[in-house]
Design an enzyme around this catalytic site. Structure first.
Site, PDB file in Angstrom:
ATOM      1  N   ASN A  36       0.829  -1.220   0.000  1.00 43.49           N
ATOM      2  CA  ASN A  36       0.000   0.000   0.000  1.00 43.49           C
ATOM      3  C   ASN A  36       0.862   1.269   0.000  1.00 43.49           C
ATOM      4  OD1 ASN A  36       0.941   0.198   2.588  1.00 43.49           O
ATOM      5  ND2 ASN A  36      -1.056   0.203   3.595  1.00 43.49           N
ATOM      6  N   ASN A  39       4.870   2.999   3.671  1.00 42.11           N
ATOM      7  CA  ASN A  39       6.217   3.352   4.115  1.00 42.11           C
ATOM      8  C   ASN A  39       7.240   3.069   3.023  1.00 42.11           C
ATOM      9  OD1 ASN A  39       8.009   4.309   6.118  1.00 42.11           O
ATOM     10  ND2 ASN A  39       8.684   2.209   6.514  1.00 42.11           N
ATOM     11  N   LYS A  88       6.839  -1.052  11.541  1.00 45.41           N
ATOM     12  CA  LYS A  88       8.031  -1.537  12.255  1.00 45.41           C
ATOM     13  C   LYS A  88       8.680  -0.548  13.215  1.00 45.41           C
ATOM     14  CE  LYS A  88      11.264  -0.138   8.682  1.00 45.41           C
ATOM     15  NZ  LYS A  88      12.507  -0.370   7.996  1.00 45.41           N
ATOM     16  N   TYR A 153       4.965  -3.326  19.001  1.00 44.06           N
ATOM     17  CA  TYR A 153       5.550  -3.890  17.776  1.00 44.06           C
ATOM     18  C   TYR A 153       6.074  -5.298  18.038  1.00 44.06           C
ATOM     19  CZ  TYR A 153       9.062  -5.033  14.299  1.00 44.06           C
ATOM     20  OH  TYR A 153       9.807  -5.712  13.363  1.00 44.06           O
ATOM     21  N   PHE A 182      17.983 -10.551  12.726  1.00 45.79           N
ATOM     22  CA  PHE A 182      18.734  -9.746  13.676  1.00 45.79           C
ATOM     23  C   PHE A 182      18.745  -8.313  13.110  1.00 45.79           C
ATOM     24  CE2 PHE A 182      19.805 -12.344  17.317  1.00 45.79           C
ATOM     25  CZ  PHE A 182      19.105 -13.471  16.936  1.00 45.79           C
ATOM     26  N   LEU A 204      20.271   2.612  14.194  1.00 45.95           N
ATOM     27  CA  LEU A 204      21.618   3.163  14.309  1.00 45.95           C
ATOM     28  C   LEU A 204      22.256   3.534  12.963  1.00 45.95           C
ATOM     29  CD1 LEU A 204      24.082   3.800  16.119  1.00 45.95           C
ATOM     30  CD2 LEU A 204      24.777   1.415  15.817  1.00 45.95           C
ATOM     31  N   ARG A 296      18.250   4.105  25.932  1.00 45.08           N
ATOM     32  CA  ARG A 296      16.922   4.253  25.337  1.00 45.08           C
ATOM     33  C   ARG A 296      16.002   3.213  25.983  1.00 45.08           C
ATOM     34  NH1 ARG A 296      16.543   3.538  18.838  1.00 45.08           N
ATOM     35  NH2 ARG A 296      17.262   1.443  19.394  1.00 45.08           N
ATOM     36  N   GLY A 298      13.632   0.293  26.719  1.00 40.52           N
ATOM     37  CA  GLY A 298      13.263  -0.872  25.900  1.00 40.52           C
ATOM     38  C   GLY A 298      14.439  -1.541  25.209  1.00 40.52           C
TER      39      GLY A 298
END
Ligand SMILES: NC(=O)c1ccc[n+]([C@@H]2O[C@H](COP(=O)([O-])OP(=O)(O)OC[C@H]3O[C@@H](n4cnc5c(N)ncnc54)[C@H](O)[C@@H]3O)[C@@H](O)[C@H]2O)c1
Ligand SMILES: O=c1ccn([C@@H]2O[C@H](COP(=O)(O)OP(=O)(O)O[C@H]3O[C@H](CO)[C@H](O)[C@H](O)[C@H]3O)[C@@H](O)[C@H]2O)c(=O)[nH]1
Length: 343
Positions: A36, A39, A88, A153, A182, A204, A296, A298
């Site tokens: 769609n 993103n 994501k 997520y 990963f 990152l 950060r 989480g």
């Protein structure tokens, strides 16, 4: 490999999907892309067509649209599905959990139901190493306990994994492979396709690439007090083309047996944030201004894969190193400083 397979790639215009699309076309598969473009850009598919000299059937649509899925399965003799479509961004999922569960969980259920109606029972699913949560024992193998994901997520991926496992147990015709990625980085060495980070990247390497290109002033390194070699977070970075090859190997394996399978796709080697910064400085020939800030929420301290199962069962292992990943990522960034310019 059965080259006559016709594969539906949901989310095939996205970062990972477009690299898998390229590899599928190079391997001789027929491919249909459903996306769609929430993103991504249609330009990625056009560039893959240009690189491979092949034509892709592109369907603009949503995986939650059951009628559209039925139409696609009726019009095309699809043999298998690779399911990348989803949302994501971890931070965004904390702010908009319903949107994430709707797309990632409801979307996957809608897709599987349409597959069953059409008699298509072969599926490769994109999951994430985030489902392992915070572990102290490394490397992570497929029997490592699943952790408690720190975001909607992560939960959405874990839920879909469970749904797929249940589905495969309910009907012996299903052949389903979940791939736990990963940390995918890098781009095609042509610089034509890569990760199109709209807005401020949360990962990152895309962030470092934007610092190197002058779009951002400096990198914030989230935490230098982790129990790792230099105090910064350690991850298993994998080249997106190695990851793409893992999908073809998984699809090949799924044609040989039914049931539910799970494979880690990683290199088996972890690198700290500071090692990645140094690697990128070498790749781009300039220094990356950075400063240390608190952890950060989480984030886990460390995460790297035991890729032995994928090696023994799929005959797959990563070939490219961190230097290749960073050089390719930098080339993509330089050639496409603002990502794909066309929608
Ligand atoms: N990139 C990573 O670090 C990473 C790591 C682990 C797992 N994954 C998973 O791999 C998959 C692909 O990731 P990516 O990095 O290529 O992301 P991406 O955002 O580049 O690609 C996802 C694609 O899905 C499409 N999409 C989103 N919602 C859709 C919907 N409702 N209907 C149809 N299409 C829709 C987007 O437009 C996009 O093209 C995702 O499921 C993601 O969760 C990614
Ligand atoms: O600006 C930044 C961004 C990241 N980091 C650090 O760099 C490392 C890697 O962070 P990423 O955001 O690139 O990757 P994550 O491991 O946090 O998560 C990514 O990889 C996971 C798989 O392991 C999941 O798939 C998840 O969706 C995806 O975002 C972490 O230590 C993080 O703290 C920084 O220091 N500064």
């Amino acid at each position: 490999m059965n080259k006559k397979l016709k594969i539906l790639l949901t989310g095939g215009a996205g970062y990972i999907g477009s690299h898998v699309l390229l590899r599928c076309l190079e391997a001789g598969y027929e491919v249909i892309v459903l996306d769609n473009l929430e993103n991504s850009s249609r330009e990625s598919v056009r560039r893959v067509e240009h690189l491979t000299g092949r034509v892709v059937h592109f369907c603009l649509g949503d995986i939650r649209d059951a009628e559209n899925l039925d139409r696609i399965f009726t019009e095309h003799q699809v043999d298998a599905v690779m399911h990348f479509a989803g949302l994501k961004a971890i931070g965004e999922s904390l702010a908009e959990p319903l949107r994430y569960y709707d797309t990632n969980v409801n979307g996957s259920v809608t897709l599987c139901a349409a597959m069953a109606r059409a008699g298509v029972f072969r599926l490769v699913f994109s999951s994430t190493a985030s489902v392992y949560g915070n572990q102290t024992e490394m490397p992570l193998n497929e029997s490592s306990p699943r952790g408690s994901p720190a975001s909607p997520y992560g939960w959405s991926k874990l839920m879909v994994e469970q749904i797929l496992e249940d589905l495969a147990s309910s009907d012996p015709r299903w052949s389903i492979g979940t791939l736990r990625y990963f940390n995918p980085v890098g781009a095609h060495p042509s610089g034509q396709i890569g990760e199109d980070s709209q807005g401020e990247p949360s990962n990152l390497v895309p962030y470092i690439a934007q610092v190197a290109s002058g779009r951002r002033k400096h990198l914030s390194v989230y935490g230098n007090d982790y129990p790792t070699t230099d105090g910064t977070g350690v991850r298993d970075y994998i080249h997106v083309l190695d990851l793409a090859d893992g999908h073809l190997a998984a699809m090949d394996r799924l044609t040989q047996s039914t049931g539910y399978k799970l494979w880690n796709l990683g290199t088996g080697q972890g690198f700290s944030v500071q090692e990645v910064i140094r690697g990128f400085e070498q790749a781009c020939g300039q220094s990356i201004p950075h400063r240390f800030v608190p952890r950060r929420p989480g984030d886990v301290a460390q995460s790297w894969a035991d890729p032995a199962l994928a090696r023994s069962e799929l005959g797959w292992q990563s070939k490219l190193g961190l230097d290749d990943m960073l050089a390719d990522h930098w080339r993509w960034q330089k050639m496409n400083p603002t990502g794909y310019t066309k929608k």
